[in-house]
Scaffold this motif. Structure first.
Motif, PDB file in Angstrom:
ATOM      1  N   UNK A   9      44.616  50.965  38.128  1.00  0.00           N
ATOM      2  CA  UNK A   9      44.432  49.559  38.466  1.00  0.00           C
ATOM      3  C   UNK A   9      45.520  48.770  37.750  1.00  0.00           C
ATOM      4  N   UNK A  10      46.322  48.091  38.522  1.00  0.00           N
ATOM      5  CA  UNK A  10      47.414  47.309  37.958  1.00  0.00           C
ATOM      6  C   UNK A  10      47.026  45.837  37.945  1.00  0.00           C
ATOM      7  N   UNK A  11      47.469  45.137  36.921  1.00  0.00           N
ATOM      8  CA  UNK A  11      47.187  43.708  36.830  1.00  0.00           C
ATOM      9  C   UNK A  11      47.993  42.952  37.875  1.00  0.00           C
ATOM     10  N   UNK A  12      47.511  41.767  38.194  1.00  0.00           N
ATOM     11  CA  UNK A  12      48.141  40.915  39.201  1.00  0.00           C
ATOM     12  C   UNK A  12      48.556  39.606  38.567  1.00  0.00           C
ATOM     13  N   UNK A  13      49.438  38.884  39.234  1.00  0.00           N
ATOM     14  CA  UNK A  13      49.850  37.562  38.767  1.00  0.00           C
ATOM     15  C   UNK A  13      49.533  36.543  39.854  1.00  0.00           C
ATOM     16  N   UNK A  14      49.044  35.377  39.429  1.00  0.00           N
ATOM     17  CA  UNK A  14      48.683  34.324  40.370  1.00  0.00           C
ATOM     18  C   UNK A  14      49.532  33.085  40.129  1.00  0.00           C
ATOM     19  N   UNK A  15      50.094  32.583  41.205  1.00  0.00           N
ATOM     20  CA  UNK A  15      50.831  31.323  41.209  1.00  0.00           C
ATOM     21  C   UNK A  15      50.117  30.394  42.179  1.00  0.00           C
ATOM     22  N   UNK A  16      50.058  29.112  41.877  1.00  0.00           N
ATOM     23  CA  UNK A  16      49.391  28.160  42.753  1.00  0.00           C
ATOM     24  C   UNK A  16      50.355  27.034  43.079  1.00  0.00           C
ATOM     25  N   UNK A  28      37.791  28.712  38.164  1.00  0.00           N
ATOM     26  CA  UNK A  28      36.451  28.338  37.749  1.00  0.00           C
ATOM     27  C   UNK A  28      35.593  29.491  37.231  1.00  0.00           C
ATOM     28  N   UNK A  29      35.889  30.710  37.605  1.00  0.00           N
ATOM     29  CA  UNK A  29      35.021  31.815  37.195  1.00  0.00           C
ATOM     30  C   UNK A  29      35.583  32.665  36.053  1.00  0.00           C
ATOM     31  N   UNK A  30      36.560  32.114  35.316  1.00  0.00           N
ATOM     32  CA  UNK A  30      37.016  32.738  34.070  1.00  0.00           C
ATOM     33  C   UNK A  30      37.182  31.633  33.027  1.00  0.00           C
ATOM     34  N   UNK A  31      37.220  32.008  31.760  1.00  0.00           N
ATOM     35  CA  UNK A  31      37.342  30.997  30.703  1.00  0.00           C
ATOM     36  C   UNK A  31      38.791  30.680  30.353  1.00  0.00           C
ATOM     37  N   UNK A  32      39.714  31.583  30.673  1.00  0.00           N
ATOM     38  CA  UNK A  32      41.118  31.366  30.323  1.00  0.00           C
ATOM     39  C   UNK A  32      41.711  30.196  31.110  1.00  0.00           C
ATOM     40  N   UNK A  33      42.554  29.415  30.451  1.00  0.00           N
ATOM     41  CA  UNK A  33      43.217  28.269  31.068  1.00  0.00           C
ATOM     42  C   UNK A  33      44.317  28.759  32.014  1.00  0.00           C
ATOM     43  N   UNK A  34      44.424  28.139  33.207  1.00  0.00           N
ATOM     44  CA  UNK A  34      45.423  28.532  34.202  1.00  0.00           C
ATOM     45  C   UNK A  34      46.833  28.158  33.759  1.00  0.00           C
ATOM     46  N   UNK A  35      47.772  29.025  34.059  1.00  0.00           N
ATOM     47  CA  UNK A  35      49.206  28.730  33.964  1.00  0.00           C
ATOM     48  C   UNK A  35      49.889  29.502  35.086  1.00  0.00           C
ATOM     49  N   UNK A  36      51.034  29.019  35.549  1.00  0.00           N
ATOM     50  CA  UNK A  36      51.754  29.690  36.633  1.00  0.00           C
ATOM     51  C   UNK A  36      52.123  31.107  36.205  1.00  0.00           C
ATOM     52  N   UNK A  37      51.765  32.078  37.027  1.00  0.00           N
ATOM     53  CA  UNK A  37      52.043  33.479  36.724  1.00  0.00           C
ATOM     54  C   UNK A  37      50.992  34.114  35.829  1.00  0.00           C
ATOM     55  N   UNK A  38      49.807  33.499  35.748  1.00  0.00           N
ATOM     56  CA  UNK A  38      48.733  34.047  34.921  1.00  0.00           C
ATOM     57  C   UNK A  38      48.455  35.490  35.338  1.00  0.00           C
ATOM     58  N   UNK A  39      48.298  36.365  34.347  1.00  0.00           N
ATOM     59  CA  UNK A  39      48.040  37.776  34.597  1.00  0.00           C
ATOM     60  C   UNK A  39      46.527  37.973  34.676  1.00  0.00           C
ATOM     61  N   UNK A  40      46.073  38.532  35.792  1.00  0.00           N
ATOM     62  CA  UNK A  40      44.652  38.729  36.047  1.00  0.00           C
ATOM     63  C   UNK A  40      44.390  40.142  36.542  1.00  0.00           C
TER      64      UNK A  40
END
Length: 82
Positions: A9-16, A28-40
């Motif tokens: 299972x490889x981690x993913x990155x999210x950009x918005x 909304x369903x995690x406690x970590x603060x969002x930043x561009x390229x957040x690793x999830x």
């Protein structure tokens, strides 16, 4: 001879990507603060984009294993202008 059949299972990155570009983005369903390229980890995430004077947009977003970049577009309308 040993063969490892477990799936990695490889981690993913999210950009918005939002409009307006200075909108606040939260996951909304995690406690970590969002930043561009957040690793999830792969999975489903509820994304909220908001800005004063604009309608708030919430949607669920699915990240697959190893996805590097998957822009999430969130078009806003000025509040009260439908």
């Amino acid at each position: 001879m040993h063969v490892d059949l477990t799936e990695k299972v490889m981690e993913s990155k999210l950009y918005v990507d939002t409009s307006p570009s200075d909108a606040q983005v939260r996951i909304l369903n995690i406690s970590e603060r969002f930043y561009q390229g957040i690793v999830l980890s792969p999975g489903s995430y509820q994304i909220e984009a908001s800005k004063d004077g604009y309608t708030t947009k919430k949607d669920w977003y699915e990240l697959k294993s190893g996805e590097e970049k998957k822009p999430y577009k969130s078009p806003f309308k000025k509040a009260g202008l439908f």
